[in-house]
Design an enzyme around this catalytic site. Structure first.
Site, PDB file in Angstrom:
ATOM      1  N   ARG A  11       3.498  50.195 -23.070  1.00  0.00           N
ATOM      2  CA  ARG A  11       3.139  50.034 -21.655  1.00  0.00           C
ATOM      3  C   ARG A  11       4.352  50.068 -20.739  1.00  0.00           C
ATOM      4  NH1 ARG A  11      -0.084  44.818 -22.306  1.00  0.00           N
ATOM      5  NH2 ARG A  11       0.193  45.048 -24.551  1.00  0.00           N
TER       6      ARG A  11
ATOM      7  N   GLU B 276       3.627  36.946 -28.213  1.00  0.00           N
ATOM      8  CA  GLU B 276       2.568  35.939 -28.024  1.00  0.00           C
ATOM      9  C   GLU B 276       1.623  36.006 -29.214  1.00  0.00           C
ATOM     10  OE1 GLU B 276       0.188  36.551 -24.527  1.00  0.00           O
ATOM     11  OE2 GLU B 276      -0.719  34.572 -24.665  1.00  0.00           O
TER      12      GLU B 276
HETATM   13  O1  LIG Z   1       7.069  38.800 -23.446  1.00  0.00           O
HETATM   14  P1  LIG Z   1       6.501  39.131 -24.807  1.00  0.00           P
HETATM   15  O2  LIG Z   1       5.876  37.940 -25.475  1.00  0.00           O
HETATM   16  O3  LIG Z   1       7.476  39.827 -25.680  1.00  0.00           O
HETATM   17  O4  LIG Z   1       5.253  40.119 -24.587  1.00  0.00           O
HETATM   18  C1  LIG Z   1       5.243  41.189 -23.692  1.00  0.00           C
HETATM   19  C2  LIG Z   1       5.166  42.490 -24.379  1.00  0.00           C
HETATM   20  O5  LIG Z   1       3.945  42.587 -25.125  1.00  0.00           O
HETATM   21  C3  LIG Z   1       3.253  43.760 -24.761  1.00  0.00           C
HETATM   22  O6  LIG Z   1       3.590  44.846 -25.564  1.00  0.00           O
HETATM   23  P2  LIG Z   1       3.027  45.073 -27.047  1.00  0.00           P
HETATM   24  O7  LIG Z   1       4.110  44.742 -28.023  1.00  0.00           O
HETATM   25  O8  LIG Z   1       1.707  44.381 -27.196  1.00  0.00           O
HETATM   26  O9  LIG Z   1       2.904  46.640 -27.126  1.00  0.00           O
HETATM   27  P3  LIG Z   1       2.127  47.797 -26.342  1.00  0.00           P
HETATM   28  O10 LIG Z   1       2.789  47.969 -24.996  1.00  0.00           O
HETATM   29  O11 LIG Z   1       2.378  48.961 -27.251  1.00  0.00           O
HETATM   30  O12 LIG Z   1       0.669  47.429 -26.211  1.00  0.00           O
HETATM   31  C4  LIG Z   1       3.708  44.035 -23.344  1.00  0.00           C
HETATM   32  O13 LIG Z   1       3.533  45.393 -22.972  1.00  0.00           O
HETATM   33  C5  LIG Z   1       5.154  43.623 -23.355  1.00  0.00           C
HETATM   34  O14 LIG Z   1       6.020  44.668 -23.805  1.00  0.00           O
HETATM   35  N1  LIG Z   2      -1.638  38.027 -22.518  1.00  0.00           N
HETATM   36  C1  LIG Z   2      -1.206  39.286 -22.578  1.00  0.00           C
HETATM   37  N2  LIG Z   2      -1.871  40.258 -21.922  1.00  0.00           N
HETATM   38  C2  LIG Z   2      -1.440  41.537 -21.993  1.00  0.00           C
HETATM   39  N3  LIG Z   2      -0.363  41.921 -22.681  1.00  0.00           N
HETATM   40  C3  LIG Z   2       0.316  40.989 -23.345  1.00  0.00           C
HETATM   41  N4  LIG Z   2       1.441  41.051 -24.100  1.00  0.00           N
HETATM   42  C4  LIG Z   2       1.726  39.820 -24.540  1.00  0.00           C
HETATM   43  N5  LIG Z   2       0.832  38.937 -24.090  1.00  0.00           N
HETATM   44  C5  LIG Z   2      -0.060  39.636 -23.336  1.00  0.00           C
END
Ligand SMILES: O=P(O)(O)OC[C@H]1O[C@H](OP(=O)(O)OP(=O)(O)O)[C@H](O)[C@@H]1O
Ligand SMILES: Nc1ncnc2[nH]cnc12
Length: 170
Positions: free
Chosen positions: A58, A95
């Site tokens: 993302r 998370e």
């Molecule tokens: O602050 P944090 O606890 O590290 O979480 C935030 C991260 O988690 C999500 O990515 P995710 O790893 O789910 O990957 P995605 O973007 O591929 O869905 C989001 O896009 C952030 O990069």
């Molecule tokens: N609560 C949340 N919603 C969307 N993206 C996330 N990445 C980590 N925590 C998330």
């Protein structure tokens, strides 16, 4: 325009207890997406940015448009096994679960000013690991910008000393 109207709240995704903040309605609306990028660019243009780094997946959706607006390059921060050349690697906690991220080891030049852009700050693990890789390569992190910050998870605590901006706080 209230951008929060374009964020969908999904309880218990991807696992029980997590309230997932889904940015796909915002991405699908041309005006909301444009406004989100404009606000991120307003923060970024005050910095002397050489290159933007964004975590998969993302972070690409927000980092790349900001890079083209600022007229600078974009460096991907990827999940393991995706980058074809020599990489630097860092583990981090999410998370939900844990993971590793990688960057090409020559993707940041020593002394370059780097702005990190991601969609969301939760625990801060992803961006803290990204900062660590950029600094390992000799880059200066001049700012960190998110569309969404989940304040209850206190990710900012891991980013003390950095200029952190978020468009929407929950
Ligand atoms: O602050 P944090 O606890 O590290 O979480 C935030 C991260 O988690 C999500 O990515 P995710 O790893 O789910 O990957 P995605 O973007 O591929 O869905 C989001 O896009 C952030 O990069
Ligand atoms: N609560 C949340 N919603 C969307 N993206 C996330 N990445 C980590 N925590 C998330």
């Amino acid at each position: 325009m209230d951008l929060k109207e374009y964020i969908a709240d999904i309880p218990d995704f991807p696992e029980p207890g997590v309230l997932f903040r889904d940015v796909t309605p915002l991405l699908a609306d041309k005006d909301a997406y444009k406004e989100a990028i404009r606000l991120l660019v307003d923060f970024a243009k005050e910095k002397d940015v050489d290159v933007i780094a964004g975590p998969e997946a993302r972070g690409f959706l927000f980092g790349c448009p900001v890079a083209t607006e600022l007229n600078c390059g974009f460096v991907p921060v990827r999940k393991p096994g995706k980058l074809p050349r020599k990489v630097v690697t860092k583990s981090y906690d999410l998370e939900y679960g844990s993971n590793e991220i990688q960057m090409h080891s020559d993707s940041i030049q020593p002394g370059q000013n780097v702005l990190i852009v991601d969609d969301l700050l939760a625990t801060g693990g992803t961006v803290q690991a990204t900062v660590s890789l950029i600094e390992q390569m000799g880059g200066n992190v001049v700012g960190i910008a998110f569309l969404i910050e989940l304040e209850a998870l206190k990710g900012r605590k891991l980013l003390t000393g950095y200029d952190v901006y978020s468009v929407l706080k929950y």
